[in-house]
Scaffold this motif. Structure first.
Motif, short mmCIF file in Angstrom:
data_model
loop_
_atom_site.label_atom_id
_atom_site.label_comp_id
_atom_site.label_asym_id
_atom_site.label_seq_id
_atom_site.Cartn_x
_atom_site.Cartn_y
_atom_site.Cartn_z
N LYS A 155 112.24 -69.68 85.71
CA LYS A 155 113.05 -68.64 86.35
C LYS A 155 112.32 -67.31 86.28
N PHE A 156 111.93 -66.92 85.06
CA PHE A 156 111.09 -65.74 84.93
C PHE A 156 110.19 -65.80 83.70
N VAL A 157 110.05 -67.00 83.12
CA VAL A 157 109.22 -67.17 81.92
C VAL A 157 108.37 -68.43 82.03
N ILE A 158 107.12 -68.33 81.60
CA ILE A 158 106.25 -69.49 81.39
C ILE A 158 105.69 -69.37 79.98
N VAL A 159 105.70 -70.46 79.23
CA VAL A 159 105.13 -70.44 77.88
C VAL A 159 104.05 -71.50 77.76
N PHE A 160 103.01 -71.20 77.01
CA PHE A 160 101.97 -72.16 76.67
C PHE A 160 101.61 -71.93 75.22
N ILE A 161 102.06 -72.85 74.36
CA ILE A 161 101.92 -72.73 72.91
C ILE A 161 102.55 -71.40 72.48
N ASP A 162 101.75 -70.36 72.13
CA ASP A 162 102.36 -69.10 71.70
C ASP A 162 102.12 -67.99 72.71
#
Length: 209
Positions: A14-21
């Motif tokens: 929606k408005f966030v992408i995470v990759f590990i930290d």
């Protein structure tokens, strides 16, 4: 990675992408971005997770993330990551039979299409934590390769070269090694969920038993 996906699940895609930290917050305008940034930081504080201020960047119109450049114009591959491919020259060697390599229009077209595909941004789906996964795996005498999919969409790719001792493995052991490689790599996705594994080696059909 599993922790970050659970903490950010409500906002992913929606408005966030995470990759590990690493956390990427994207918005269509400054007002939305201010609100999104406040929401994400509040959620991190609520979970007692902390960011190092010197490693943070805010209000960027363009950002490099996981080998790609993300901006208001969309997603494109970081040019520095594909510089070697863009600089490829046409093959000029002879064929295995010893005849000169003939470069015709079809080969020229295929060569150009290959360079475009290798330097274009792939679109990977974000995983849904409540649905099962499919793993497609294969092995060769050079390396191992596998693909993680969900609902017909690719979540992740992985591959590696064979180690020296693995080059002596029989085919069915190499195929099994690929499956173990995939399960270890993506175990944070697979815990507690149904997983289907597709392999092209018939001798592994006994694996469930």
């Amino acid at each position: 990675m599993d922790l970050m996906n659970r903490v950010s699940r409500e906002f992913l895609d929606k408005f966030v992408i995470v990759f590990i930290d690493d956390i990427l917050i994207y918005s269509s305008g400054e007002e939305d971005h201010e609100r999104h940034l406040w929401v994400v930081l509040e959620v991190l504080r609520w979970h007692r997770l902390y960011a190092k201020f010197t490693k943070c960047e805010y209000w960027l119109a363009k950002v490099q993330f996981l080998g790609h450049v993300v901006s208001g114009d969309g997603i494109c591959v970081n040019p520095q990551k594909v510089k070697a491919v863009n600089n490829w020259e046409r093959p000029t060697s002879v064929t295995e039979e010893g005849y000169p390599f003939i470069w015709d229009e079809d080969r020229e077209r295929c060569f150009r299409e290959l360079k475009v595909k290798l330097t274009s941004a792939p679109v990977l789906a974000l995983p849904s934590g409540s649905e099962g996964y499919m793993i497609y795996s294969d092995a060769s005498h050079q390396g191992l390769g596998c693909v993680l999919m969900q609902n017909g969409r690719v979540i992740a790719y992985a591959s590696r070269q064979l180690r020296n001792h693995e080059r002596n493995y029989p085919t069915h052991d190499l195929e099994l090694t690929t499956i173990v490689f995939a399960l270890k790599l993506w175990r944070h996705y697979l815990y507690g969920l149904r997983c289907q594994i597709f392999t092209d080696h018939k001798s592994l059909k006994y694996l469930p038993t």
